[in-house]
Motif scaffolding. Structure first.
Motif, PDB file in Angstrom:
ATOM      1  N   LYS A  42       2.365 -86.985 -28.044  1.00 17.02           N
ATOM      2  CA  LYS A  42       3.224 -85.860 -27.701  1.00 17.02           C
ATOM      3  C   LYS A  42       2.971 -85.509 -26.246  1.00 17.02           C
ATOM      4  N   VAL A  43       3.974 -84.892 -25.633  1.00 16.50           N
ATOM      5  CA  VAL A  43       3.935 -84.571 -24.216  1.00 16.50           C
ATOM      6  C   VAL A  43       3.560 -83.107 -24.035  1.00 16.50           C
ATOM      7  N   ASN A  44       2.753 -82.833 -23.036  1.00 17.13           N
ATOM      8  CA  ASN A  44       2.381 -81.472 -22.694  1.00 17.13           C
ATOM      9  C   ASN A  44       3.638 -80.741 -22.206  1.00 17.13           C
ATOM     10  N   SER A  45       3.999 -79.637 -22.865  1.00 10.08           N
ATOM     11  CA  SER A  45       5.237 -78.937 -22.521  1.00 10.08           C
ATOM     12  C   SER A  45       5.179 -78.311 -21.130  1.00 10.08           C
ATOM     13  N   ALA A  46       3.992 -77.982 -20.649  1.00 12.23           N
ATOM     14  CA  ALA A  46       3.872 -77.430 -19.294  1.00 12.23           C
ATOM     15  C   ALA A  46       4.265 -78.479 -18.250  1.00 12.23           C
ATOM     16  N   ASP A  47       3.915 -79.747 -18.479  1.00  9.73           N
ATOM     17  CA  ASP A  47       4.304 -80.818 -17.568  1.00  9.73           C
ATOM     18  C   ASP A  47       5.814 -81.023 -17.586  1.00  9.73           C
ATOM     19  N   VAL A  48       6.412 -80.940 -18.772  1.00  4.03           N
ATOM     20  CA  VAL A  48       7.861 -81.091 -18.882  1.00  4.03           C
ATOM     21  C   VAL A  48       8.545 -79.949 -18.139  1.00  4.03           C
ATOM     22  N   GLU A  49       8.024 -78.749 -18.292  1.00  7.80           N
ATOM     23  CA  GLU A  49       8.603 -77.589 -17.600  1.00  7.80           C
ATOM     24  C   GLU A  49       8.471 -77.747 -16.083  1.00  7.80           C
ATOM     25  N   ARG A  50       7.327 -78.265 -15.626  1.00  4.84           N
ATOM     26  CA  ARG A  50       7.126 -78.499 -14.198  1.00  4.84           C
ATOM     27  C   ARG A  50       8.150 -79.497 -13.659  1.00  4.84           C
TER      28      ARG A  50
END
Length: 87
Positions: A42-50
């Motif tokens: 799974k992907v870190n949602s903070a990185d996706v938001e960045r």
């Protein structure tokens, strides 16, 4: 407590790219991932938001981090779209 994570599919939908692009970015270290005991990542949602902010200049959303935004699509039009009439 760990940061919230989302699936590769959800990340791809939020960023407007293919799931394989998310996998490639994760393999290259652009996106942080968490491997579950089942072997899925799974992907870190903070990185996706960045990345979302960098790609689309989207302001930070606090109300519902799992929602998928409706992004403007004007930048996706061909620059010469007005030259060729619609048939």
């Amino acid at each position: 407590m760990s940061e919230p994570c989302i699936t590769f599919r959800e990340a791809a939908q939020r960023l407007g790219v293919h799931e394989n692009t998310i996998r490639n970015w994760a393999n290259r270290g652009i996106l942080a991932t968490v491997t579950l005991p089942t072997g899925r990542r799974k992907v870190n949602s903070a990185d996706v938001e960045r990345l979302e902010q960098q790609m689309f200049d989207v302001p930070r959303r606090m109300e519902n981090p799992n929602s998928i935004p409706v992004l403007p699509t004007a930048h996706l039009r061909r620059p010469d779209a007005d030259v060729y009439p619609q048939v």
